[in-house]
Design an enzyme around this catalytic site. Structure first.
Site, mmCIF file in Angstrom:
data_model
loop_
_atom_site.group_PDB
_atom_site.id
_atom_site.type_symbol
_atom_site.label_atom_id
_atom_site.label_comp_id
_atom_site.label_asym_id
_atom_site.label_seq_id
_atom_site.Cartn_x
_atom_site.Cartn_y
_atom_site.Cartn_z
ATOM 1 N N HIS A 108 9.022 1.247 3.469
ATOM 2 C CA HIS A 108 10.131 1.307 4.429
ATOM 3 C C HIS A 108 10.981 0.056 4.230
ATOM 4 O O HIS A 108 10.694 -0.782 3.364
ATOM 5 C CB HIS A 108 9.605 1.435 5.868
ATOM 6 C CG HIS A 108 8.546 0.422 6.216
ATOM 7 N ND1 HIS A 108 8.816 -0.925 6.288
ATOM 8 C CD2 HIS A 108 7.231 0.550 6.487
ATOM 9 C CE1 HIS A 108 7.722 -1.577 6.612
ATOM 10 N NE2 HIS A 108 6.730 -0.713 6.727
ATOM 11 N N MET A 133 8.859 -2.663 12.023
ATOM 12 C CA MET A 133 8.650 -1.561 11.086
ATOM 13 C C MET A 133 7.237 -1.630 10.523
ATOM 14 O O MET A 133 6.752 -2.704 10.169
ATOM 15 C CB MET A 133 9.664 -1.620 9.964
ATOM 16 C CG MET A 133 11.036 -1.245 10.429
ATOM 17 S SD MET A 133 12.145 -1.074 9.020
ATOM 18 C CE MET A 133 13.692 -0.934 9.907
ATOM 19 N N GLY A 142 11.171 -2.654 5.704
ATOM 20 C CA GLY A 142 10.429 -3.924 5.761
ATOM 21 C C GLY A 142 9.907 -4.307 4.384
ATOM 22 O O GLY A 142 10.030 -5.465 3.955
ATOM 23 N N HIS A 143 9.319 -3.333 3.671
ATOM 24 C CA HIS A 143 8.848 -3.619 2.308
ATOM 25 C C HIS A 143 10.029 -3.968 1.400
ATOM 26 O O HIS A 143 9.944 -4.883 0.578
ATOM 27 C CB HIS A 143 8.165 -2.392 1.695
ATOM 28 C CG HIS A 143 6.917 -1.938 2.377
ATOM 29 N ND1 HIS A 143 6.860 -0.794 3.138
ATOM 30 C CD2 HIS A 143 5.673 -2.466 2.391
ATOM 31 C CE1 HIS A 143 5.637 -0.635 3.594
ATOM 32 N NE2 HIS A 143 4.896 -1.635 3.167
ATOM 33 N N MET A 190 0.846 -1.201 0.000
ATOM 34 C CA MET A 190 0.000 0.000 0.000
ATOM 35 C C MET A 190 0.883 1.253 0.000
ATOM 36 O O MET A 190 0.420 2.348 0.324
ATOM 37 C CB MET A 190 -0.946 -0.009 1.202
ATOM 38 C CG MET A 190 -1.898 -1.218 1.151
ATOM 39 S SD MET A 190 -3.456 -0.987 2.009
ATOM 40 C CE MET A 190 -2.896 -0.704 3.682
ATOM 41 N N GLY A 191 2.167 1.070 -0.331
ATOM 42 C CA GLY A 191 3.047 2.236 -0.462
ATOM 43 C C GLY A 191 3.576 2.750 0.864
ATOM 44 O O GLY A 191 3.510 2.067 1.883
ATOM 45 N N LYS A 235 5.068 -10.077 9.424
ATOM 46 C CA LYS A 235 4.511 -9.211 10.473
ATOM 47 C C LYS A 235 2.994 -9.274 10.450
ATOM 48 O O LYS A 235 2.343 -9.275 11.492
ATOM 49 C CB LYS A 235 4.972 -7.773 10.281
ATOM 50 C CG LYS A 235 4.320 -6.889 11.296
ATOM 51 C CD LYS A 235 4.774 -5.472 11.220
ATOM 52 C CE LYS A 235 3.775 -4.622 11.929
ATOM 53 N NZ LYS A 235 2.728 -4.162 11.030
#
Ligand code: PAF
Length: 282
Positions: free
Chosen positions: A34, A186, A36-37, A30-31, A151
Site C-alpha cells: 500500500h 495504513m 505506506g510501503h 511481506m507484500g 509504524k
C-alpha cells in the site's frame, strides 16, 4: 525491474553493481503493498543507486493461531506497483531460499529484551522471527541501507539492535507512517476490518494524539491519561492490549526527566490486531 526468487542470481547481480561502485538499498516487505510501503520504497530509491524490494511472508514471525495462512498475497498487483517506482529487483524468495535448513531447524536470532515488552508480550517469538528473517535478507543482499516503517517502531528498534550487535554495515532508516484521511495508519491488516470496525478504527490514533497533547501540556497525571485512553478505546469497541508511554530511544518506561518520548498502543478491533504510535519531544 527483474523479479528474482533464487539467492544465487540475485547475489551475482548485486556483486556486479558493487563492482561498479553502486550503493544498494533494500526495503523488506511481506507484500500486499500500500502507499505506506511505497513511501519506504521512494525513500530508499532517493538514497541508493540500486534498489531491491523483497516480498516474503515470514512464517517465523507468526504465532500459532495468527493470520499466516490468510495473510494477503497479491504478487501481480505488488509487482505492478514496484515497477512504477523504478525498483531494480523484486526479490521473492520461497521458504527454501530463505531458510535452507527448513523453518523448524533454522537457528533463530534473539531480539533481546525488546522481544518481551509491548507487542512482544502478547506475541511471543514474533520479534525473534522478524530478526531472523531480516538478518537472512541482509546476509543475502548485503545492502548499504535498508528502510523500515516507523509504524512498527518496536520492530525498527529490534532491527537497529540487531545491526549494532552483529556489527553490520547497513544504515537503518525509519520511514514516516502514512495515514488514511481519518488518521488510521495504513496497514495490510486494515483490510480485515468490516465497515463498522473501519468506521471506529481511527479512534486509535485520535487517542494517541489526545494523550500526547495532555502530556505535552505538562499534565502531572500521566498514569491517569494512559488509563483514560484505554477506557476510551474499550468504550469505543476495542480490546486494548497496551497503551504506554516509553522512552523513544529504547522503549524503556519513561520518567519525568525524559524528553524524547513514544506513545505506543496495540488493540484488537473485532478479530483484527491494530498497532500505532506517536513519537514526540517535550
Ligand atoms: O514489517 C514487515 O513487513 C516484516 O516484519 C518484515 C520487516 C518484512 C520482516 O519479515
Amino acid at each position: 525491474m527483474h523479479v528474482i526468487d533464487a539467492v544465487e542470481p540475485l547475489q551475482s547481480k548485486i556483486a556486479r553493481w558493487k563492482s561498479q561502485g553502486h550503493t544498494v538499498g533494500l526495503v523488506p516487505t511481506m507484500g500486499d503493498l500500500h502507499e505506506g510501503h511505497l513511501n519506504l520504497v521512494r525513500q530508499a530509491r532517493a538514497k541508493a543507486d540500486r534498489l531491491v524490494v523483497s516480498i516474503f511472508v515470514n512464517p517465523l514471525q507468526f504465532g500459532p493461531g495468527e493470520d499466516f495462512d490468510r495473510y494477503p498475497r497479491e504478487p501481480e498487483a505488488d509487482s505492478g506497483l514496484l515497477e512504477k517506482e523504478q525498483v531494480d529487483v523484486l526479490f521473492t524468495p520461497g521458504e527454501a531460499a530463505m531458510y535452507p535448513q527448513g523453518t523448524q531447524a533454522v537457528p533463530q536470532l534473539s531480539a533481546g529484551e525488546l522481544a518481551n515488552i509491548l507487542c512482544g508480550a502478547s506475541r511471543p517469538g514474533h520479534f525473534d522471527g522478524v530478526a531472523t528473517a531480516v538478518n537472512r535478507l541482509f546476509e543475502i543482499v548485503q545492502p548499504d541501507l535498508a528502510v523500515f516503517g516507523l509504524k512498527d517502531y518496536q520492530q525498527l528498534l529490534v532491527i537497529r539492535r540487531l545491526v549494532a550487535e552483529r556489527g553490520l554495515a547497513v544504515d537503518i532508516l525509519g520511514g514516516t507512517t502514512c495515514r488514511e484521511a481519518d488518521g488510521l495508519a495504513m496497514s495490510t491488516r486494515n483490510r480485515y476490518l468490516n465497515a463498522g470496525e473501519r468506521a471506529v478504527a481511527a479512534r486509535l490514533y485520535a487517542e494517541l494524539q489526545a494523550a500526547a497533547a495532555l502530556i505535552k501540556a505538562d499534565s502531572p497525571a500521566r498514569v491517569q491519561i494512559l488509563e483514560r485512553a484505554v477506557e476510551n478505546l474499550a468504550a469505543a469497541g476495542f480490546r486494548p492490549l497496551y497503551f504506554e508511554l516509553r522512552r523513544a530511544a529504547d522503549l524503556s518506561v519513561a520518567g519525568e526527566q525524559d524528553r524524547d518520548l513514544a506513545l505506543l498502543t496495540a488493540a484488537y478491533l473485532g478479530e483484527t490486531r491494530l498497532i500505532d504510535n506517536l513519537l514526540f519531544s517535550l
